[in-house]
Design an enzyme around this catalytic site. Structure first.
Site, PDB file in Angstrom:
ATOM      1  N   ASN A 278       0.884  -1.156   0.000  1.00 54.34           N
ATOM      2  CA  ASN A 278       0.000   0.000   0.000  1.00 54.34           C
ATOM      3  C   ASN A 278       0.930   1.217   0.000  1.00 54.34           C
ATOM      4  O   ASN A 278       1.420   1.626   1.053  1.00 54.34           O
ATOM      5  CB  ASN A 278      -0.885  -0.046   1.251  1.00 54.34           C
ATOM      6  CG  ASN A 278      -1.800   1.143   1.368  1.00 54.34           C
ATOM      7  OD1 ASN A 278      -1.790   2.044   0.519  1.00 54.34           O
ATOM      8  ND2 ASN A 278      -2.589   1.174   2.427  1.00 54.34           N
TER       9      ASN A 278
ATOM     10  N   ARG B 255      -2.529  -2.175  -3.387  1.00 55.15           N
ATOM     11  CA  ARG B 255      -3.715  -1.327  -3.233  1.00 55.15           C
ATOM     12  C   ARG B 255      -3.566  -0.199  -4.259  1.00 55.15           C
ATOM     13  O   ARG B 255      -2.603   0.576  -4.201  1.00 55.15           O
ATOM     14  CB  ARG B 255      -3.767  -0.756  -1.822  1.00 55.15           C
ATOM     15  CG  ARG B 255      -4.948   0.150  -1.630  1.00 55.15           C
ATOM     16  CD  ARG B 255      -4.950   0.716  -0.240  1.00 55.15           C
ATOM     17  NE  ARG B 255      -6.107   1.560  -0.021  1.00 55.15           N
ATOM     18  CZ  ARG B 255      -6.324   2.218   1.100  1.00 55.15           C
ATOM     19  NH1 ARG B 255      -5.464   2.124   2.097  1.00 55.15           N
ATOM     20  NH2 ARG B 255      -7.384   2.974   1.231  1.00 55.15           N
TER      21      ARG B 255
ATOM     22  N   HIS C 212     -12.139   3.612  -0.280  1.00 58.99           N
ATOM     23  CA  HIS C 212     -12.115   2.726   0.900  1.00 58.99           C
ATOM     24  C   HIS C 212     -12.836   1.406   0.632  1.00 58.99           C
ATOM     25  O   HIS C 212     -13.307   0.735   1.554  1.00 58.99           O
ATOM     26  CB  HIS C 212     -12.767   3.396   2.138  1.00 58.99           C
ATOM     27  CG  HIS C 212     -11.931   4.469   2.759  1.00 58.99           C
ATOM     28  ND1 HIS C 212     -12.460   5.620   3.290  1.00 58.99           N
ATOM     29  CD2 HIS C 212     -10.595   4.567   2.960  1.00 58.99           C
ATOM     30  CE1 HIS C 212     -11.495   6.385   3.774  1.00 58.99           C
ATOM     31  NE2 HIS C 212     -10.345   5.765   3.581  1.00 58.99           N
TER      32      HIS C 212
ATOM     33  N   GLU D 107      -7.402  -4.105   5.263  1.00 59.92           N
ATOM     34  CA  GLU D 107      -7.344  -3.999   3.801  1.00 59.92           C
ATOM     35  C   GLU D 107      -6.290  -4.944   3.220  1.00 59.92           C
ATOM     36  O   GLU D 107      -6.452  -5.478   2.133  1.00 59.92           O
ATOM     37  CB  GLU D 107      -7.049  -2.540   3.416  1.00 59.92           C
ATOM     38  CG  GLU D 107      -8.254  -1.647   3.682  1.00 59.92           C
ATOM     39  CD  GLU D 107      -7.901  -0.250   4.133  1.00 59.92           C
ATOM     40  OE1 GLU D 107      -7.069  -0.111   5.063  1.00 59.92           O
ATOM     41  OE2 GLU D 107      -8.457   0.706   3.579  1.00 59.92           O
TER      42      GLU D 107
END
Ligand code: ADP
Length: 396
Positions: A9, A93, A181, A379
Site C-alpha cells: 500500500n 492497493r 475505501h 485492507e
C-alpha cells in the site's frame, strides 16, 4: 516453505506491507510492516504477528531514496525470510480503477498504461501506487503483480449515486462519483456476514474513520452509496481534508484570495479537516486530550458531519439495521462513538455504555433495533485474498 504473497500500500510518505503464507489455499499472516519517513529519514520495519521486531533499518536524515531503492531491501528481506522461490505474487492497493476496472486485475503493460491514464483522477495517490508497481517490475521482472482497487467495491452503485449535477459532457470524461475505501468495506461486510448473514444482507452503514474517513451504505452486501465521491475529499471531516464543501467557497478562495489551483489543493487536502478547524492537530487523540476550545469545535464538527451523513445514507437505505465503526477513530474512540450514537437515537440506536467503553465488538443494547459494531478493518487481508484468487483464476 509454502508459497507467499506480499501486499503493498504505497503512499507519498510511507509504503505499508504485509506478508502472507498461502499453504494449500489458506492464508496466514507472517509479517506486517512499513517503510516510513520517505523523503525525510526513511525507516524499514517488519514485525511478526506477535509484535516481535524482525527487521528495523534506518537511513540518515535527508537520504533521498525512490520507490525502487526502498523496495529493494524489502524484497531482499522477504527473500531471505522465505527463500528465493516462494514469493509468488505482489498485490497492490491501487486507489483508482476508473470506470473500467471492477475487479482485481493482473498487471501487464496495457493495464499499467491504463492506470497511468487515471492519474489525473487521483493525482495525490495514484502516482505512488504506480511507482511501487514499476519498482517491483524492475527489481523482479516476471513476478506477477495484481492491482486491487479502492473504487471497485462501489462500481455497481445505482447510477443515480454516481452522478454529479454538472453538464453531461463532464461525466463523459469521467467526472462522476466513484467512492473509495472499497477494500475496507468489502472486508467489514464479510466479517459482518460471518457474525450474522441476515444482517449483512440488510441495511448497513459502515464508517471507516481513519485519517481519511468515509461512510458506505450497503444493502445485500453491496455498496448503494458512499460519502467520498469523485475524489477522496468529499463527505466527512477528515484528519487534514475538508469533506463536503460548498463549491462557492472554492470559487471565493480563487477569486477573492487569489489562490491558484495548487494552493487550493494544498488547503483542501493537507490543511483542512480536524487540523484546519482546531489549528492544533489532525490526530483525534491529541484533540480529545486538549482543553483548547478549537479542539472541541473540531471534534464537534467531526461528529456533526458524521451524524448528518449517516442520516442521509439511512434515508437512501430506507432505514438502518446495522452500523459498523472501524479504522483508527472508529475502533478506538469510545467518546466519538458515544456522541454519534447519542445523536442517532432517533434511528432507534441505543448504545450500551459499558460495552462501548470496553470497546466490545457489539456496543448496542439488546433492545436496540439497530445493531452497532466495532470492527478492526484489514485492507491487506483483502488484497492478499484478491491476489491469491486472481492468481488461481489465471493458473486454472
Ligand atoms: P490511516 O487512515 O492513516 O490508516 P488510522 O486508521 O490509523 O489512519 O486512524 C488514524 C486516526 O485514528 C487518528 O486520528 C488517530 O488519532 C485516531 N486514533 C487512533 N487511536 C485512537 C484512540 N485510542 N482514541 C482516539 N483516536 C484514535
Amino acid at each position: 516453505m509454502p508459497e507467499a504473497i506480499l501486499t503493498l500500500n504505497a503512499g507519498s510518505s510511507s509504503i505499508k506491507f504485509a506478508l502472507y503464507e498461502c499453504p494449500a489455499g489458506a492464508r496466514r499472516l507472517v509479517s506486517r510492516g512499513a517503510i516510513e519517513g520517505i523523503g525525510a529519514a526513511p525507516t524499514f520495519t517488519a514485525l511478526a504477528t506477535d509484535g516481535t521486531v524482525l527487521e528495523d533499518k534506518h537511513w540518515a536524515t535527508g537520504t533521498h531514496l525512490d520507490h525502487e531503492d526502498l523496495l529493494e531491501p524489502l524484497l531482499t528481506w522477504v527473500t531471505s525470510h522465505l527463500g528465493e522461490e516462494n514469493l509468488v505474487a505482489v498485490g497492490h492497493r491501487i486507489v483508482h480503477g476508473g470506470s473500467d476496472f471492477h475487479s482485481p486485475t493482473r498487471i501487464d503493460d496495457t493495464v499499467l498504461a491504463a492506470l497511468e491514464k487515471l492519474v489525473p483522477l487521483a493525482p495525490l495517490h495514484q502516482p505512488h501506487n504506480i511507482a511501487a508497481v514499476k519498482a517491483i517490475g524492475s527489481l523482479r521482472p516476471g513476478l506477477p503483480q495484481v492491482a486491487c482497487f479502492d473504487t471497485a467495491f462501489h462500481h455497481d452503485m445505482p447510477a443515480v449515486a454516481t452522478r454529479l449535477a454538472l453538464p453531461r459532457i463532464y461525466a463523459e470524461e469521467g467526472v462522476r462519483r466513484y467512492g473509495f475505501h472499497g477494500l475496507s468495506y468489502e472486508y467489514l461486510i464479510a466479517r459482518l456476514r460471518e457474525l450474522s448473514p441476515g444482517l449483512a444482507d440488510g441495511r448497513v452503514i459502515a464508517a471507516h474513520l481513519g485519517n481519511g474517513a468515509s461512510l458506505c451504505a450497503m444493502r445485500n452486501g453491496r455498496s448503494i452509496d458512499t460519502t467520498m465521491g469523485f475524489s477522496t475529499l468529499d463527505g466527512l471531516v477528515m484528519g487534514t481534508r475538508c469533506g463536503s464543501i460548498d463549491p462557492g467557497a472554492l470559487l471565493y478562495l480563487q477569486q477573492a484570495d487569489g489562490l491558484r489551483a495548487a494552493d487550493v489543493e494544498r488547503v483542501l487536502y493537507h490543511e483542512s479537516g480536524l487540523l484546519g478547524v482546531s489549528g492544533i492537530s489532525h490526530d483525534m487523540r491529541i484533540l480529545q486530550a486538549s482543553e483548547d476550545p478549537h479542539a472541541r469545535e473540531a471534534i464537534e464538527l467531526f461528529v456533526y458531519r458524521l451524524v448528518k451523513h449517516v442520516g442521509a445514507l439511512a434515508s437512501v437505505l430506507g432505514g438502518l439495521d446495522a452500523l459498523i465503526f472501524s479504522a483508527g477513530i472508529g475502533e478506538h474512540s469510545a467518546g466519538v462513538r458515544a456522541a454519534v450514537c447519542e445523536r442517532l437515537a432517533w434511528l432507534g440506536i441505543e448504545c450500551d455504555t459499558a460495552a462501548n467503553t470496553r470497546h466490545d465488538s457489539l456496543i448496542s443494547t439488546s433492545r436496540s433495533p439497530v445493531r452497532v459494531f466495532v470492527m478492526a478493518t484489514d485492507e491487506e487481508a483483502m488484497i492478499a485474498e484478491h491476489t491469491a484468487r486472481a492468481m488461481s483464476t489465471l493458473s486454472s
